[in-house]
Design an enzyme around this catalytic site. Sequence first.
Site: not given
Lengths: 432, 425
Positions: B65, B68-69, B141
């Site tokens: 993840h 991905e960012h 987040e």
Amino acid sequence: MEVSNRKQVLPGVYLTCLQTDQFKTGSISVNMMLPLSRADAAKNALIPRVLLRGTSAYPDIESLTAAFDELFGLSIVPVVRKKGEVQCVGFYASFADDRHVPTGEHVLDKVTALLAQLLLSPATSGGHLRGDYVESEKQKLISDIRSSVNDKRAYATDRLFELMCSGEAYGTGRFGTEKNAEKITAVGLTKHYKQVLSTAHIEIIYCGSARETLVERAVVSEFAAMPRGQVEPMPATQIKTTPAKADVRYYTDHLNVTQGKLAVGFRLGDIALTNERAPVMVANAMFGGSVTSKLFMNVRERLSLCYYASSSIDWRKGIMLVSSGIEFDKYDEALSEILTQLEAVRKGDFTENELESAKKYLITNLKTVADQQFRLDEYYLDQTLGDFILRPEKLAVLVSAVTAEDVLSAARDIMPDTVYFLNGPQEDGNED
Amino acid sequence: MKIKEYPSVGERVHTERLDNGLSVYVIEKKGYNKAYALFATKYGGADRRFKLGDKWYDTPAGIAHFLEHKMFDMSDGSNALTTLYAKGATANAFTSSDMTAYLFESVDGFRDNLDTLLSFVSQPWFTDESVSKEQGIIGQEIRMTEDNPGICLYYGLLRSLFAHNPARDTVAGTVESIAEISPETLYNCHKVFYNPSNMALCVAGDVDPDMVCEAAREILPKEPADVPVRDYGPDEGREPFERRFERCMEVSAPVFYGGTKCVLPEDGTLALRQELCGDLALRLLMGRGSGLYSRLYSDGLIDYDFSAGYESVAGVAYTLFGGESREPDKVCEEIKKEILGISRSGFGKGFFERGKKAMYGMKLRELNSLDSICYSAARGHFGGYEPLRAFELLESISEEETLDFIGENLVPDRIALSIIRPVGQ
């Protein structure tokens, strides 16, 4: 796609047909166009929910779902939309398009018949809508109204409009208020339902592969039995072009939240009374309606004042909304920066590139309306509220022609009306 | 390119495997104004331990993840997302337990946008500074998702069902685990998992299929590479790891998920068949048309949001059902009773056939959406099946097979329950 002229097919019942082979499914929405009012909004919103509990022929969820499933998983859901000060209440049906029905049946006719049955022949007891259905759907409606507080962003917007438009119908949310929902009884709702059925202006929108004549025939024959009295015209929306008070109004609520929500409401000015929609759309896209907008690039990216900040327009009401999520102590800075950015748009302090990006964003958005069945339904339902039908392709052409001068004159009269802040828990001795 | 036709639903798919190992799927969608592209790698939150050559590697939770960012950062300081938006495209990315995907849709300049997509996903650029900044952002987040009842409920169930499989951990990882991430670990993971042999490019719209392959050949690495072997832990068996998860959070009414473990067939087409069979079984047992649903709804025990389905991810599969309820345990007891009753009596032919018709319509509706078509194509590619065969497979599923599914995979004693209650209850 062939878009037929919207036409009256039964007294006060209008049909718009969007003929296309693009989708595997067809859709029909049936919308009663009712004036938004605090007194009736909850009752209106409850009607389609109760009707979906059962009809005279299919009196419960089980038998009704069996009829839906038999038609290849027909889906009919209640829809309640708020467009300006019109509450659009009814059903949205989505079903296998006749071209893709393996047995070769004409699903469209049967769907139309079922929709008419849902609207006209509900399950009753003692001449009224069934009390158990009304009571259980009422509780679910109340729980939906209450749960709006779970979505803090939407909650802040609702509160803003409630306060900003306290003397206007627009201040009422699309599901109405909990207090008014509580008062609903089966007898009262039955009376209201019958009255609405006989007087409401109705818009039907079809999208699918069938020809207009076939759709019209099905609608006319299935809905002919509708008991119609003195039919009301399409409800009007009162547009206020300037703020209600000379000074901007400020409101704050305190709730147990971890992130503050700032919502600012603006009036669009005289332009809201015209059909000059494209320049306002561009001004909004450049200000806060896209990810290349001033709010996004400055308030969020450059100054890191918020988690999100965007603006949107309700053209039917002549209102612009800015919605933002911020740290509690960033309130002054964020609000001032939002107003600064609006001032920049109004003064023409933007580049050719910003203007083009905003237009491109809108044009893409308008072109893709035709790629999604529900968006088509939304778009064309919205068009029925105006003086004429403007197709998305046509609106895109108008957007592409917008100049910097057009934006300046469109943004000139935009005035802040009300600022709402959803703050964290109030501390003792800390006056707000 | 090879062409596959699915005449009954009017679909046509062009496929090609390029020399570098990339699989390309172009689904013809005439009449659409927009075109959609999804560039996916078989790499997700669960792929933390893997073998390349002879060596095993362990990586921190949340790295897929995180990667991905950071992929949107370009070496010239620009951001690929902003670039795509400025060209009028809408772009996004997501990471699940077993897939990371980058996507965009646009009306004009599709090739130009496709070039941008392929370039930024294949050209990593990480610095100490950008990684440390992102640790702060993703940390926020993660804290926000920790307060999200829906996410907590879902992982409550997965953590109850599975003892080892890393799908039981949130995709984003924890504040502590992502603190271990450095530019070096990101570069390594990119090299291992973002090689074309481990990826699929799926496009839907009114687009020239050869143009898509041409873009991929021009921009992506020319040579194929080894695909890593993943370790998802030892076989899980059929018993849930724990039978119950419960927590209090800020919700207005209790919410719950019940579920069971299923054994995922190795063969892709069999796995697809099982997915259809599982979805059908759950629809017949407790979907809106079932007697059980009707009873529970009338008694005010479940709400409109009650749903049930079959899911598979990262080598495991499970059933899942639930929604809002004032008495989750009671609902679960009723479901258990229904399972036992149906296992004895069956569904009845009319009801069963109706359920299949409804499933057909639901699957058909998915074909309207370019995003869901591309997502299915990527999932199908990584799972070794053709998603559009679902219609023909569904047709051949019998009542007996559905009852067998229930007998094997919905054993009442093996149901795990995850419940979130309002604070103070």
